[in-house]
Scaffold this motif. Structure first.
Motif, PDB file in Angstrom:
ATOM      1  N   LYS A   1       0.195   4.162   1.922  1.00  0.00           N
ATOM      2  CA  LYS A   1      -1.234   3.934   1.709  1.00  0.00           C
ATOM      3  C   LYS A   1      -1.579   4.126   0.231  1.00  0.00           C
ATOM      4  O   LYS A   1      -1.418   5.214  -0.319  1.00  0.00           O
TER       5      LYS A   1
ATOM      6  N   LYS B   1       0.291   3.898  10.070  1.00  0.00           N
ATOM      7  CA  LYS B   1       0.480   3.047  11.235  1.00  0.00           C
ATOM      8  C   LYS B   1       1.506   3.647  12.183  1.00  0.00           C
ATOM      9  O   LYS B   1       2.384   4.398  11.782  1.00  0.00           O
TER      10      LYS B   1
ATOM     11  N   ASN C   1       3.744   1.825   6.556  1.00  0.00           N
ATOM     12  CA  ASN C   1       3.459   1.424   5.188  1.00  0.00           C
ATOM     13  C   ASN C   1       2.872   2.582   4.396  1.00  0.00           C
ATOM     14  O   ASN C   1       2.200   3.457   4.940  1.00  0.00           O
TER      15      ASN C   1
ATOM     16  N   ASP D   1      -0.081  -0.674   1.996  1.00  0.00           N
ATOM     17  CA  ASP D   1      -1.439  -1.044   2.388  1.00  0.00           C
ATOM     18  C   ASP D   1      -2.376  -0.563   1.292  1.00  0.00           C
ATOM     19  O   ASP D   1      -2.358   0.623   0.933  1.00  0.00           O
TER      20      ASP D   1
ATOM     21  N   ASN E   1      -9.148  -3.898   4.321  1.00  0.00           N
ATOM     22  CA  ASN E   1      -8.438  -5.009   4.966  1.00  0.00           C
ATOM     23  C   ASN E   1      -8.575  -6.342   4.244  1.00  0.00           C
ATOM     24  O   ASN E   1      -7.911  -7.311   4.605  1.00  0.00           O
TER      25      ASN E   1
END
Length: 220
Positions: A21, A13, A19, A55, A105
């Motif tokens: 991954k 991001k 964050n 994430d 997501n």
């Protein structure tokens, strides 16, 4: 022995402290996957400060193969195929977008169901009970998931196939694009090492991690 190897890059991001991954590729009924998901992964995702900086993408497909006639053959038989489909449908139907399987997501929202199924050793007979006990308040009902697994089976399996990278075994776990060869031991330390922001309090627990290395990896 080196505990991680290079994997594919993964975009971060555009924030001051991006964050970390986390990617988890697994399959139902795989003993090594169950060790990891119900052990290190469960413990790490129970740490709010680690979830806040991570994430996650989690894909239940693993070593499934698509045959020349279009059918899907799962490493552990039809029960694995059925459970994978239930979990893929959950990832999909939580948003209504099939792309959620690849984007991750809906991964955190689907995690309680996936965890319950892993703790039930992947038995499809437990799927309805697991779903209803773990997904209350999610806005998604069991009938939608069951119908999806029946009527959109090929669609979700194809999405799982496309979302799963080339791998040697499962669980195949990456942190910021690096494959963890001993994910049970390295998951928390790797997340903490990769994060560029202030160190979360839970990272200090990584020093005393006691998880046993996965010894039952399901090879391709």
């Amino acid at each position: 022995m080196e505990l991680w190897t290079e994997g594919a890059s993964y975009d971060t991001k555009e924030t001051e402290y991006p964050n970390v991954k986390l990617e988890v590729y697994f399959e139902a009924l795989c003993p090594g996957c169950q060790e990891f998901t119900t052990g290190a992964l469960k413990d790490v995702l129970a740490m709010d400060d680690i979830r806040d900086i991570t994430d996650m993408k989690i894909v239940p497909y693993g070593n499934t193969k698509q045959e020349s006639n279009g059918d899907f053959t799962c490493q552990h038989g039809p029960d694995e195929c059925t459970t994978d489909a239930y979990e893929l449908c959950t990832l999909y139907k939580l948003s209504g977008e099939i792309e959620s399987i690849s984007s991750g997501n809906t991964a955190y929202a689907a995690w309680p169901f996936i965890l319950c199924m892993e703790e039930a050793e992947g038995s499809p007979a437990m799927a309805e009970e697991c779903f209803k006990s773990s997904m209350a308040g999610s806005g998604l009902d069991w009938e939608t998931v069951a119908t999806c697994a029946d009527q959109e089976y090929s669609t979700v399996q194809s999405a799982g196939r496309d979302a799963t990278p080339s791998h040697d075994y499962v669980p195949w776990v990456l942190v910021d694009g690096r494959v963890l060869s001993q994910p049970d031991l390295m998951l928390l330390p790797s997340i903490c090492k990769s994060y560029t922001g202030p160190t979360p309090a839970s990272c200090f627990k990584a020093v005393n991690a006691t998880h046993i290395p996965v010894t039952k990896k399901c090879e391709v």
